[in-house]
Design an enzyme around this catalytic site. Structure first.
Site, PDB file in Angstrom:
ATOM      1  CG  ASP A 169      -0.121  -0.211   2.446  1.00  0.00           C
ATOM      2  OD1 ASP A 169       0.917   0.059   2.543  1.00  0.00           O
ATOM      3  OD2 ASP A 169      -1.131  -0.137   3.632  1.00  0.00           O
ATOM      4  CG  ASP A 360      -6.518  -5.120   1.215  1.00  0.00           C
ATOM      5  OD1 ASP A 360      -7.079  -4.122   0.508  1.00  0.00           O
ATOM      6  OD2 ASP A 360      -6.162  -4.728   2.490  1.00  0.00           O
ATOM      7  CB  CYS A 398     -13.056 -26.748   6.170  1.00  0.00           C
ATOM      8  SG  CYS A 398     -11.382 -26.153   5.684  1.00  0.00           S
ATOM      9  CB  CYS A 400      -7.822 -26.310   5.908  1.00  0.00           C
ATOM     10  SG  CYS A 400      -8.379 -26.003   7.647  1.00  0.00           S
ATOM     11  CB  CYS A 403     -11.119 -28.777   9.000  1.00  0.00           C
ATOM     12  SG  CYS A 403     -11.464 -27.162   9.226  1.00  0.00           S
ATOM     13  CG  HIS A 428     -10.578 -22.947   9.467  1.00  0.00           C
ATOM     14  ND1 HIS A 428     -11.102 -23.865   8.600  1.00  0.00           N
ATOM     15  CD2 HIS A 428     -11.439 -21.919   9.574  1.00  0.00           C
ATOM     16  CE1 HIS A 428     -12.356 -23.649   8.554  1.00  0.00           C
ATOM     17  NE2 HIS A 428     -12.490 -22.643   9.052  1.00  0.00           N
TER      18      HIS A 428
END
Lengths: 493, 239
Positions: A169, A360, A398, A400, A403, A428
């Site tokens: 930024d 973002d 999920c 991931c 999980c 997660h």
């Protein structure tokens, strides 16, 4: 290419100012060409640099064909990206965004790695999760370790060991927000008041109190770009005059015009247009007329991409989506569109339906540190006592690492007490955001975007109480969500 | 658990192989000794999530030490049992888990408050008196590969309790005795009489000087144990 100067759109600018600006641009163009020649002449042969160099070279060859326009040296409108729309559904689009360090699939969410790191996660994990672009905060990096040191060490990619794309930024917003954060974390009205006192925005730039010694410091558009050139992200942001959307009146108009004046100073200061993409930021508060002037002004500069700024600052949701809808409609089809500061999954779905590509926000990682997980139903508060003996994973659907391995009960005993709680929940939550991005992309490409939106809304609002602003936005986006709305939608926002 | 000495130094040092491979299938690979135990917080090594653990040297880093007392505030033994034990709860099936009540950070023994009812520890949730029966309930629910008995100056009573349980995993008798060589010897002799799979030599890292350690260790390791038993000297190996 710079036909903008014949268009006479700059009703608010004086003629001589205009001429000076053209002069400045020409100077900058000459400088930029010289810089590039110098750089090409003195390319380093260091081993590490070779790896990064060859990687970059490969990516750049992918991009280059779109850059050479009839073999002419282009000084403005030079860009280091390629944006190819792969699929559309009405206003929504899925694209491939080729940046110097990574080929990204949009829509995409960019996690915020303030000081060159996403708190609690390694760069290997971020690759595993599927992050494509990480956002670095110029303000923090410029204070520590300083942009000069990052430059000396080979740029931020190398410094933080992140091979994929980065965005920085401008530093202006952080300056304002960070100082405010110290004043008050929670009290928003206090934040607005102190904004005026602690960060003074003048034509020269943003004046702020140094967090080190309290002395006034000045960040000009030129300096912001110089710092970002040293940091070396794939995408850099123009310094804009940030005003909260909840403020109205002449200050908003001033900020919009100043943002437009500053964009030229940013373009002129940008020394690495073939390696870094300068995005302009649309300002103008909630006023459609101001937004329109700003969009047109920026589009005339033919920048590699555009951001919609000044949102996600406490405005009502109807105003929010209308600004996004207006800007995405006016921005060019063949350039990426980035809605700054947006991170709630619902907002991302709505903005994507309206034709935005990039987002973002600190939300997924910050809320993780406070013990909240993102799930298709909304959020799951792991601190809640009901989690203490819940042996299910955070989200049974999920895939991931967290999980697959952990129960709510175990994470409950970690959250807000042990660092591992933040680490696992951040993992997660980012996975959730990346999966959302992937789902948006594939559903648009495969022509089943409305079905995806409906199933998303059904899970989040099982009773059919989809907020009215979402219904309104989807109406404008041409997405039929009647199947997941209750027959008599409530009038509540 | 199987332990075999593979080489002797001529002096007292020895190299060995430890097979933990339990019925539940955790920690299938043998571990060479001397081995370091990785310290953990609530079962996971500090800041290293399980997906990152394989990046540490293998199989040397496959032995983790944990304190059941880290879970005093939850999850409850019942919940841990229903999850299927600690390996399952932590997602660490390839790793050997060693239970030791005391750690050197969050669960410090508090000898002044320890009495015949239980052992006292200074924990993050305040001072807690842990009764052997409670400790065994935790061990039963967590199902570690190895566990050491709850220790105090008089460890004999713990071994009695241990015999009554069917917690599974290999039991290491705890050898304590502070800085007193005679106490240490006596303790080692008593524990060696019992049916344990190995020994945990504790009571170190509590203010004794570095010079005091060798004679204390010598007093314990000299002859009381059979050659094929594993000795774990935790405060030396877990740092």
């Amino acid at each position: 290419m710079i036909s903008v100067y014949e268009c006479g759109r700059y009703i608010c600018m004086e003629q001589n100012e205009e001429q000076q600006r053209v002069e400045r641009r020409r100077e900058a163009a000459t400088r930029a060409v010289e810089m590039r020649r110098e750089a090409a002449a003195s390319s380093k042969g260091d081993e590490d640099e070779q790896w990064w160099g060859s990687r970059r070279e490969k990516m750049m060859t992918d991009i280059r064909p779109s850059l050479t326009v009839s073999g002419r040296e282009i000084d403005f409108g030079v860009m280091a990206l390629r944006f190819e729309v792969l699929g559309r559904f009405n206003r929504a689009r899925a694209a491939q965004l080729t940046l110097p360090h990574f080929v990204c699939q949009t829509p995409l969410f960019m996690p915020v790695g303030t000081q060159g790191t996403i708190k609690g996660l390694t760069t290997n994990q971020l690759e595993e999760i599927g992050c494509q672009i990480i956002l670095g905060n110029t303000y923090h990096l410029a204070l520590r370790p300083t942009s000069e040191l990052i430059d000396e060490l080979g740029g931020l990619h190398k410094f933080m060991n992140w091979p994929r794309a980065l965005l920085t930024d401008s530093g202006g917003f952080q300056m304002v927000v960070l100082i405010l954060d110290r004043v008050s974390w929670t009290n928003l009205s206090a934040v607005e008041v102190s904004l005026l006192h602690l960060a003074d925005i003048t034509e020269k730039g943003v004046t702020f109190q140094s967090p080190v010694d309290g002395k006034p410091m000045l960040l000009t558009p030129e300096e912001s770009i110089q710092i970002q050139n040293r940091i070396g992200a794939d995408i850099i942001m123009a310094l804009d005059d940030v005003v909260k959307t909840t403020i109205t009146g002449p200050r908003i108009e001033e900020a919009m015009h100043r943002t437009l004046r500053w964009i030229d100073r940013c373009i002129a200061a940008h020394k690495r247009p073939r390696e870094q993409n300068l995005f302009g930021i649309v300002q103008g508060g909630l006023d459609p007329v101001l937004r329109d002037i700003c969009v047109k002004g920026l589009v005339d500069r033919n920048l590699p991409g555009y951001a919609i700024g000044g949102l996600a600052g406490g405005e009502d949701k109807d105003s929010f989506w209308r600004v996004v809808a207006q800007c995405t409609a006016a921005l060019p089809e063949d350039k990426p569109r980035y809605v700054m500061g947006v991170g709630y999954p619902l907002d991302i779905v709505v903005c994507s339906a309206l034709g935005a590509d990039m987002y973002d926000c600190v939300y997924p990682t910050r809320t993780a540190r406070f013990g909240t997980a993102l799930v298709p139903e909304g959020v799951l508060k792991l601190k809640h006592q009901a989690m203490a003996d819940d042996t299910r994973p955070i989200d049974p659907t999920c895939a991931c690492m967290v999980c697959k391995n952990y129960t709510r009960a175990y994470i409950h005993c970690l959250v807000t007490k042990d660092a591992m709680g933040s680490q696992l929940l951040s993992y997660h939550n980012l996975y959730y955001m990346m999966q959302l991005s992937r789902n948006l992309h594939s559903s648009i490409v495969e022509g089943r975007f409305p079905e995806f939106v409906c199933s998303f809304l059904q899970k989040m609002f099982p009773k059919g109480d989809v907020p009215e602003w979402v219904c309104n936005a989807m109406d404008v986006a041409g997405i039929d969500i009647s199947s997941c709305c209750a027959p008599f939608p409530s009038s509540k926002d | 658990m199987k332990f075999a000495v593979t080489a002797l130094s001529g002096g007292r040092a020895r190299a060995g192989v430890l097979h933990l491979g339990s019925s539940s299938g955790s920690c299938p690979n043998p571990i060479e000794t001397p081995a370091l135990l990785l310290s953990t917080r609530k079962g996971l090594p500090n800041f290293i999530s399980p997906d990152l653990l394989p990046s540490l040297p293998s199989p040397d880093s496959h032995l983790l030490q944990f304190s059941p007392l880290h879970f005093l505030e939850g999850p409850s033994p019942k919940t841990i049992s229903s999850i299927g034990g600690l390996h399952q709860m932590l997602g660490l099936h390839e790793y050997g888990l060693v239970a030791v009540a005391r750690d050197s950070v969050q669960s410090l023994p508090e000898c002044d408050s320890t009495n015949k009812i239980g052992a006292s520890f200074e924990t993050s949730s305040g001072r807690r008196l842990v009764k052997p029966v409670e400790y065994m309930e935790m061990i039963s629910s967590m199902r570690p590969n190895l566990w050491s008995t709850l220790a105090d100056e008089v460890p004999a009573w713990v071994s009695d309790k241990r015999n009554k349980t069917s917690a599974g995993g290999a039991v290491f008798g705890s050898i304590v005795g502070g800085s007193n060589v005679e106490e240490r010897q006596q303790c080692a002799q008593e524990v060696a009489k019992r049916n344990v799979s190995g020994y945990w030599i504790g009571g170190f890292g509590l203010g004794e000087s570095m010079d005091e350690r060798p004679p204390l260790l010598n007093a314990v390791t000299v002859s009381h144990f059979s050659l094929n038993m594993e000795a774990s000297i935790l405060p030396l190996f877990d740092r």
